[in-house]
Design a protein around this motif. Structure first.
Motif, PDB file in Angstrom:
ATOM      1  N   ALA A 228      24.850  47.222  96.256  1.00 14.95           N
ATOM      2  CA  ALA A 228      25.499  46.359  97.248  1.00 14.95           C
ATOM      3  C   ALA A 228      25.107  44.895  97.017  1.00 14.95           C
ATOM      4  CB  ALA A 228      25.102  46.800  98.654  1.00 14.95           C
ATOM      5  N   LEU A 229      23.823  44.665  96.737  1.00 10.56           N
ATOM      6  CA  LEU A 229      23.357  43.292  96.514  1.00 10.56           C
ATOM      7  C   LEU A 229      24.001  42.696  95.270  1.00 10.56           C
ATOM      8  CD1 LEU A 229      19.567  43.820  97.372  1.00 10.56           C
ATOM      9  CD2 LEU A 229      21.343  42.800  98.826  1.00 10.56           C
ATOM     10  N   ALA A 230      24.163  43.533  94.232  1.00 11.73           N
ATOM     11  CA  ALA A 230      24.772  43.044  92.987  1.00 11.73           C
ATOM     12  C   ALA A 230      26.241  42.647  93.218  1.00 11.73           C
ATOM     13  CB  ALA A 230      24.667  44.107  91.896  1.00 11.73           C
ATOM     14  N   ILE A 231      26.938  43.413  94.029  1.00  9.82           N
ATOM     15  CA  ILE A 231      28.340  43.080  94.320  1.00  9.82           C
ATOM     16  C   ILE A 231      28.427  41.691  94.957  1.00  9.82           C
ATOM     17  CG2 ILE A 231      30.308  43.665  95.815  1.00  9.82           C
ATOM     18  CD1 ILE A 231      29.610  46.630  95.415  1.00  9.82           C
ATOM     19  N   LEU A 232      27.517  41.433  95.897  1.00  9.50           N
ATOM     20  CA  LEU A 232      27.536  40.137  96.583  1.00  9.50           C
ATOM     21  C   LEU A 232      27.111  39.008  95.647  1.00  9.50           C
ATOM     22  CD1 LEU A 232      25.992  41.276  99.993  1.00  9.50           C
ATOM     23  CD2 LEU A 232      28.410  40.779  99.515  1.00  9.50           C
ATOM     24  N   ALA A 233      26.027  39.245  94.901  1.00  4.96           N
ATOM     25  CA  ALA A 233      25.532  38.199  93.998  1.00  4.96           C
ATOM     26  C   ALA A 233      26.568  37.887  92.911  1.00  4.96           C
ATOM     27  CB  ALA A 233      24.198  38.620  93.379  1.00  4.96           C
ATOM     28  N   ASP A 234      27.238  38.917  92.409  1.00  2.63           N
ATOM     29  CA  ASP A 234      28.253  38.700  91.375  1.00  2.63           C
ATOM     30  C   ASP A 234      29.449  37.907  91.905  1.00  2.63           C
ATOM     31  OD1 ASP A 234      26.728  39.975  89.498  1.00  2.63           O
ATOM     32  OD2 ASP A 234      27.822  41.881  89.578  1.00  2.63           O
ATOM     33  N   ALA A 235      29.622  37.898  93.222  1.00  2.86           N
ATOM     34  CA  ALA A 235      30.700  37.100  93.811  1.00  2.86           C
ATOM     35  C   ALA A 235      30.241  35.652  94.049  1.00  2.86           C
ATOM     36  CB  ALA A 235      31.166  37.737  95.126  1.00  2.86           C
ATOM     37  N   GLY A 236      29.076  35.316  93.508  1.00  3.54           N
ATOM     38  CA  GLY A 236      28.594  33.944  93.622  1.00  3.54           C
ATOM     39  C   GLY A 236      28.059  33.602  94.998  1.00  3.54           C
ATOM     40  N   ILE A 237      27.694  34.613  95.759  1.00  3.76           N
ATOM     41  CA  ILE A 237      27.176  34.377  97.112  1.00  3.76           C
ATOM     42  C   ILE A 237      25.654  34.268  97.037  1.00  3.76           C
ATOM     43  CG2 ILE A 237      26.955  35.338  99.441  1.00  3.76           C
ATOM     44  CD1 ILE A 237      29.578  36.929  98.835  1.00  3.76           C
ATOM     45  N   PRO A 238      25.087  33.084  97.349  1.00  4.88           N
ATOM     46  CA  PRO A 238      23.629  32.984  97.348  1.00  4.88           C
ATOM     47  C   PRO A 238      23.058  33.889  98.433  1.00  4.88           C
ATOM     48  CG  PRO A 238      24.658  30.808  97.387  1.00  4.88           C
ATOM     49  CD  PRO A 238      25.732  31.809  97.688  1.00  4.88           C
ATOM     50  N   LEU A 239      22.056  34.706  98.036  1.00  5.40           N
ATOM     51  CA  LEU A 239      21.493  35.681  98.968  1.00  5.40           C
ATOM     52  C   LEU A 239      20.075  35.281  99.374  1.00  5.40           C
ATOM     53  CD1 LEU A 239      22.607  38.985  97.153  1.00  5.40           C
ATOM     54  CD2 LEU A 239      23.801  37.758  98.995  1.00  5.40           C
ATOM     55  N   GLY A 240      19.792  35.388 100.653  1.00  3.36           N
ATOM     56  CA  GLY A 240      18.445  35.137 101.168  1.00  3.36           C
ATOM     57  C   GLY A 240      18.017  36.325 101.995  1.00  3.36           C
ATOM     58  N   SER A 241      16.731  36.353 102.352  1.00  4.39           N
ATOM     59  CA  SER A 241      16.266  37.465 103.173  1.00  4.39           C
ATOM     60  C   SER A 241      15.553  36.945 104.392  1.00  4.39           C
ATOM     61  CB  SER A 241      15.286  38.340 102.398  1.00  4.39           C
ATOM     62  OG  SER A 241      14.059  37.664 102.250  1.00  4.39           O
ATOM     63  N   GLN A 242      15.507  37.761 105.419  1.00  2.57           N
ATOM     64  CA  GLN A 242      14.534  37.535 106.473  1.00  2.57           C
ATOM     65  C   GLN A 242      13.853  38.820 106.844  1.00  2.57           C
ATOM     66  OE1 GLN A 242      17.098  35.273 108.931  1.00  2.57           O
ATOM     67  NE2 GLN A 242      17.107  36.861 110.485  1.00  2.57           N
ATOM     68  N   THR A 243      12.584  38.675 107.214  1.00  2.00           N
ATOM     69  CA  THR A 243      11.706  39.806 107.446  1.00  2.00           C
ATOM     70  C   THR A 243      10.888  39.505 108.684  1.00  2.00           C
ATOM     71  OG1 THR A 243      11.585  40.222 105.067  1.00  2.00           O
ATOM     72  CG2 THR A 243       9.795  41.127 106.400  1.00  2.00           C
ATOM     73  N   VAL A 244      10.665  40.523 109.491  1.00  2.43           N
ATOM     74  CA  VAL A 244       9.749  40.374 110.627  1.00  2.43           C
ATOM     75  C   VAL A 244       8.454  41.092 110.255  1.00  2.43           C
ATOM     76  CG1 VAL A 244       9.428  40.686 113.107  1.00  2.43           C
ATOM     77  CG2 VAL A 244      11.751  40.520 112.166  1.00  2.43           C
ATOM     78  N   LEU A 245       7.341  40.419 110.461  1.00  4.14           N
ATOM     79  CA  LEU A 245       6.052  41.039 110.200  1.00  4.14           C
ATOM     80  C   LEU A 245       5.799  42.079 111.293  1.00  4.14           C
ATOM     81  CD1 LEU A 245       3.562  40.871 108.363  1.00  4.14           C
ATOM     82  CD2 LEU A 245       2.661  39.115 109.889  1.00  4.14           C
ATOM     83  N   LEU A 246       5.680  43.352 110.892  1.00  4.16           N
ATOM     84  CA  LEU A 246       5.606  44.443 111.871  1.00  4.16           C
ATOM     85  C   LEU A 246       4.384  45.312 111.635  1.00  4.16           C
ATOM     86  CD1 LEU A 246       9.327  45.666 111.741  1.00  4.16           C
ATOM     87  CD2 LEU A 246       8.281  44.248 113.513  1.00  4.16           C
ATOM     88  N   ARG A 247       3.599  45.494 112.682  1.00  2.77           N
ATOM     89  CA  ARG A 247       2.425  46.349 112.615  1.00  2.77           C
ATOM     90  C   ARG A 247       2.835  47.771 112.230  1.00  2.77           C
ATOM     91  NH1 ARG A 247      -2.409  45.800 113.948  1.00  2.77           N
ATOM     92  NH2 ARG A 247      -2.031  43.878 115.108  1.00  2.77           N
TER      93      ARG A 247
END
Ligand SMILES: *Cc1c(COP(=O)(O)O)cnc(C)c1O
Ligand code: SF4
Length: 352
Positions: A228-247
């Motif tokens: 799924a990520l490759a499909i988006l990246a190949d469409a030239g869409i810059p990808l970022g992430s967000q994460t919550v620090l979880l115990r």
């Protein structure tokens, strides 16, 4: 993404959640306490995709904790809207807090309901946002020339159909002062099959479109997610992430470093690492600020800076996100700064 709302079980999304009997059988086979889960579901709805369930290896592992209700959820006294988003709402689905960018909430649903979601009290209890409300939000953006950046959020924007999304994107792209459009989603993790070449080729017509994806644990990046990520990246869409620090999910340097390195391999740039908001029903997931800084200190410098997200606290009271850093700056005066490097050694840099 940070949702406003999440659906109850059994709504009409494209990928139906697993049938109750399948889910119950699965949970029972792993030794879950079904009565306890039922009690929590009366307060906070539950929903999980088959894909995400498939990532579980055993009861109470980091994947389980994100999606299966636990009795701890019923034992805290946090507030419903600590970030005061209601106060900064300009229409029912638009939050304008920062000078040049807005949050446009385009869906009240998600493919799964994360147990640590900031808005879990509210979520799961409201109907889908009507397109007419979204139109009102777009009208606000049209009238406010200072808005150069629109972040589509929710819920999960990818709960909308391709044609609904295309309608929203084309209206936004027609506004001259809107420079970039961002989409916040967890779909590549919760339901990677939603990411199709057809979706990607629609999105790329409206460039620059950025996508920010919510990840919590390296195991979430399996083969399907990578595809799924490759499909988006190949469409030239810059990808970022967000994460919550979880115990109990990702609160150690090894897990987070592995996650961030795996993200880079999949062309996703780690963007934000949040401390968990003190929302209702999530207290058991929170870590202290000291723990967060210590974890961060063990990553910074030990791997490429590309791997390092901004560590932020979304300030209770509505002050927005504020970055925090370990004590790299030991001393600062007119003449010099004394810096502590990642190994703890001190270095001086003199002012001109
Ligand atoms: C996070 C957030 C944004 C976007 O912030 P960036 O730092 O630009 O990614 C915008 N509006 C609100 C209300 C937010 O919470
Ligand atoms: S994907 Fe999870 S964390 Fe994000 S809005 Fe939906 S329920 Fe909340």
């Amino acid at each position: 993404m940070r949702a406003i709302s999440v659906p109850e079980e059994g709504d009409d999304s494209e990928q139906p959640p697993p049938k109750r009997s399948f889910l119950d059988a699965f949970l029972a086979s792993k030794g879950a306490d079904l009565k306890e889960i039922e009690a929590v579901k009366k307060v906070y709805p539950m929903r999980v995709t088959r894909h995400f369930l498939g990532l579980i290896q055993e009861k109470d592992d980091p994947i389980w904790k994100q999606c299966i209700p636990g009795k701890e959820e019923l034992h805290d006294s946090n507030r419903e809207d600590p970030l005061m988003e209601e106060r900064d709402s300009k229409t029912s689905c638009l939050v304008h807090r920062y000078p040049d960018r807005v949050l446009l909430l385009v869906s009240s649903k998600c493919a799964m309901y994360c147990r640590f979601c900031t808005r879990k009290r509210k979520v799961g209890r409201i109907d889908e946002i009507p397109m007419s409300e979204i139109e009102r939000g777009i009208e606000y953006i049209r009238e406010h020339r200072e808005v150069r950046d629109v972040l589509l959020s929710g819920g999960d924007p990818l709960m909308r159909t391709d044609s609904e999304l295309e309608h929203i994107l084309s209206e936004l792209r027609a506004i001259e002062h809107v420079e970039i459009i961002r989409i916040g989603t967890r779909m590549p993790v919760s339901n990677p099959a939603r990411i199709t070449p057809k979706l990607a080729s629609m999105l790329k017509k409206y460039h620059p479109v950025y996508i920010n994806i919510h990840f919590e644990h390296p195991r979430e990046i399996d083969e399907e997610c990578s595809r799924a990520l490759a499909i988006l990246a190949d469409a030239g869409i810059p990808l970022g992430s967000q994460t919550v620090l979880l115990r109990g999910v990702n609160d150690n340097a090894e897990t987070l470093k592995e996650l961030f390195q795996k993200l880079l391999k999949n062309r996703v740039k780690p963007y934000y690492l949040y401390l968990c908001d003190p929302s209702q029903g999530v207290e058991h997931f929170r870590t202290t600020v000291q723990e967060a800084l210590e974890i961060f200190r063990k990553i910074q410098g030990y791997t490429t800076g590309l791997c390092i997200p901004h560590l932020v606290i979304d300030t209770p009271g509505g002050g927005g996100k504020v970055p925090i850093l370990p004590d790299y700056m030991q001393e600062l005066d007119e003449e010099k700064i004394v810096l502590k490097n990642y190994e703890g050694r001190l270095f001086t840099y003199r002012n001109p």
